[in-house]
Design a protein around this motif. Structure first.
Motif, mmCIF file in Angstrom:
data_model
loop_
_atom_site.group_PDB
_atom_site.id
_atom_site.type_symbol
_atom_site.label_atom_id
_atom_site.label_comp_id
_atom_site.label_asym_id
_atom_site.label_seq_id
_atom_site.Cartn_x
_atom_site.Cartn_y
_atom_site.Cartn_z
ATOM 1 N N LYS B 136 4.532 38.515 1.832
ATOM 2 C CA LYS B 136 3.989 37.207 2.214
ATOM 3 C C LYS B 136 4.150 36.989 3.716
ATOM 4 N N GLN B 140 1.339 36.638 6.862
ATOM 5 C CA GLN B 140 1.325 35.591 7.877
ATOM 6 C C GLN B 140 1.327 36.176 9.280
ATOM 7 N N GLU B 153 -0.076 37.335 -6.968
ATOM 8 C CA GLU B 153 -0.471 35.935 -6.839
ATOM 9 C C GLU B 153 0.084 35.375 -5.545
ATOM 10 N N GLU B 154 -0.543 35.743 -4.469
ATOM 11 C CA GLU B 154 -0.056 35.303 -3.173
ATOM 12 C C GLU B 154 -1.269 34.903 -2.362
ATOM 13 N N GLU B 155 -1.163 33.806 -1.693
ATOM 14 C CA GLU B 155 -2.310 33.343 -0.928
ATOM 15 C C GLU B 155 -2.703 34.370 0.134
ATOM 16 N N GLY B 156 -3.979 34.590 0.272
ATOM 17 C CA GLY B 156 -4.462 35.479 1.308
ATOM 18 C C GLY B 156 -4.579 36.926 0.874
ATOM 19 N N SER B 158 -6.425 39.602 -1.240
ATOM 20 C CA SER B 158 -7.614 39.862 -2.042
ATOM 21 C C SER B 158 -7.262 40.858 -3.136
ATOM 22 N N THR B 323 -10.670 35.224 1.241
ATOM 23 C CA THR B 323 -9.959 35.899 0.165
ATOM 24 C C THR B 323 -10.891 35.963 -1.032
ATOM 25 N N ASP B 325 -11.699 37.960 -5.057
ATOM 26 C CA ASP B 325 -11.248 38.780 -6.167
ATOM 27 C C ASP B 325 -12.437 39.558 -6.694
#
Lengths: 345, 345
Positions: B136, B140, B153-156, B158, B323, B325
């Motif tokens: 993570k 950033q 399941e982490e933002e950013g 793909s 991002t 999927d």
DNA sequence: TTGTATGCGTTATCAC
DNA sequence: GTGATAACGCATACAA
């Protein structure tokens, strides 16, 4: 996405010079007071410092990276080799750049060039190209090279060889010792020294036993491909079956082809090993998973990778870098695809 | 081993500034007279110039390298993925650093750290660790990440997902459509989401058909290893055979286990598919080479690698990096290890 | 169109 | 013990 912290940022915050920060964070043995050490480390952690290896490497002219060029990691033999290489590399804080040459000399040279440009000092290669001039040149520029699998007759290249000839000889002898005398050899195109050596081992054993060799060579030269070898095995097995005097044993130049041979025989209602015995060459794990489990010659893939990497790192780090050859020995893996002629049904 | 030529050496010899040399040799679109261009190129060639990418990369803050972290390239599924990745990377003049995490979270983090330090901007990862804080954090800091095989399941991040659940469902439906009702499911430890999803697909299809599920789960958790999965398949098949009401079909969570199942059945004199049908999951090439050829669910490994790499490079180069999927669809590979219940002997 | 000068992040050579 | 400064090889803003 803020830009990364450098030693200068840390230096500013800690009211010290960047030199001191460098000395601490690069674990240099240069003396720095305990107090400052702790302070700097604390601030570095706080600021989430990630050293930029590009800077370090440019300065020190090292890259802590080795290159590996193999025909294709799809091939289980090479993936095991690379796996072994990577393990030793990791233990020594090196990273591995993997290149699939697809047996294409142009690609191979392209990769060598990239490796040189990236200031990579070590290369493990299973080379296929005839023209080794770029490789030779690179060695003169300081590249350390270990050749695996394929011999490179070039000064300064250390070799991890495998005694293919003895392997071919051992396999044939094994078949002979089980009483077989009509032993067929199926092989992919005899254009690589390794393939030729296995075949020589076979021929020599047959000659020694005063028996007639039966060689079926595939002339096609597709890119490296497991399924292709499998199909080749099927085709060549077919030829052998069509012959007036069927062999009682078939020796294949690699496991994948042996799988093809077994498959074709089974499909034609020929039982392995009851009717015809089959021997492979490589010793990949899948030999255990087919029926019958494949008797084969083990080529120490994983260990070969580990050894190659160890020797390469020694060579990179050693002041003296003697050129050497290592000859790995074949080992018979006796499983169930070979039956003594006396027990044939 | 003389030290390598730099643009300065060339500049001196050509009586021009190093800036001009740089502009020519880096193929910049900055205007330089034809005459000088040719002169500089000629001298560069004469002096055997090899650009030092470390300098370039430090300056431009790029590394033209992507990282790949998979459990183990020994696994044919992952070696195909990596092979696909490498192909696209090569086409785009990127190199690939391959890392085998052995499903060890510590190693995984170690690799991520190295990747960041080497200023690598793109990572394709099949992650196994629970604690994604380093990943993570790296995102950033600008790392572009594509998750394959395992969901992150982490933002950013793909994802290149594969519809495991549907795959499990399709496989079971296929067996059901052939008239089977006692269908056993053998699986390695259900601790990874992908494994759980396949199982869910199986359970759902069974429930839909109002049939009793029969699940055999291996509790051991060894490192990733082909032979280990094979042995697990054998063990679990054994359990299923010992049950009072034998299944007429067995569905395995991956091909390697299916090979084990088939092997064990054969060894116990149970014929596949005449007595018991077997389905695998993965679609690796070796399924073609065993007897009988394995009916299985194809997971597009090679294409997954190519797609992942393409999307990663887009993401690295694109100003906007949305991002996204991608959900790859399973495909039934119908071969010969499944027989309609009506044709059972 | 060419050259000069600076900086990317780090380490190493000095001086203090 | 610590700090200033000059490299490493390259690209580029700015000057000419």
């Amino acid at each position: 996405m803020k830009k990364p912290t450098t030693i200068h940022d840390i230096a500013r915050k800690a009211n010290v010079s960047s030199a001191t920060v460098s000395r601490v964070l690069s674990n240099s043995d240069y003396p720095v007071s305990k107090a400052l050490q702790e302070k700097i480390r604390r601030i570095a952690a706080e600021m989430n410092y990630i050293p930029n290896l590009l800077g370090k490497q440019l300065k020190k002219n090292v890259s802590m990276t080795i290159g590996v060029i193999v025909p294709s990691i799809i091939n289980p033999f090479y993936s095991s080799v690379v796996f072994g290489i990577e393990e030793i590399a990791r233990e020594n804080h090196y990273t591995v750049v993997t290149c699939n040459s697809l047996q294409d000399p142009t690609l191979e040279d392209e990769y060598i060039r990239t490796i040189m440009e990236k200031q990579i000092k070590g290369l493990i290669i299973s080379s296929i190209s005839k023209d080794k001039s770029l490789l030779k040149n690179s060695i003169q520029m300081g590249l350390n090279v270990i050749a695996i699998d394929q011999t490179i007759e070039e000064e300064g290249v250390s070799q991890i060889k495998f005694d293919y000839r003895k392997g071919g000889y051992m396999a044939t002898k094994h078949l002979l010792s089980k009483g077989h005398s009509r032993i067929g050899y199926v092989t992919s195109r005899l254009d690589r020294p390794s393939r030729q050596s296995i075949c020589q081992g076979y021929l020599y054993a047959m000659k020694e036993a005063k028996l007639e060799p039966i060689v079926e060579e595939s002339k096609s030269e597709e890119l490296y491909n497991a399924v292709f070898d499998f199909d080749t095995g099927k085709k060549l097995a077919n030829k052998l079956l069509a012959a007036p005097d069927r062999p009682t044993a078939i020796f294949a130049c690699n496991d994948m082809m042996a799988f093809g041979v077994i498959n074709e025989l089974s499909q034609q209602g020929v039982k392995v090993p009851e009717d015809i015995s089959v021997m492979g060459f490589d010793g990949i794990d899948f030999g255990l998973m087919i029926h019958p489990p494949l008797t084969t010659i083990k080529q120490p893939d994983y260990d070969m990778g580990k050894l190659a990497c160890r020797l390469l790192l020694d060579k990179i780090n050693g002041e003296d870098s003697p050129t050497f050859d290592v000859m790995l020995q074949p080992k018979l893996l006796e499983r169930n695809s070979v039956l003594p002629i006396s027990e044939r049904v």
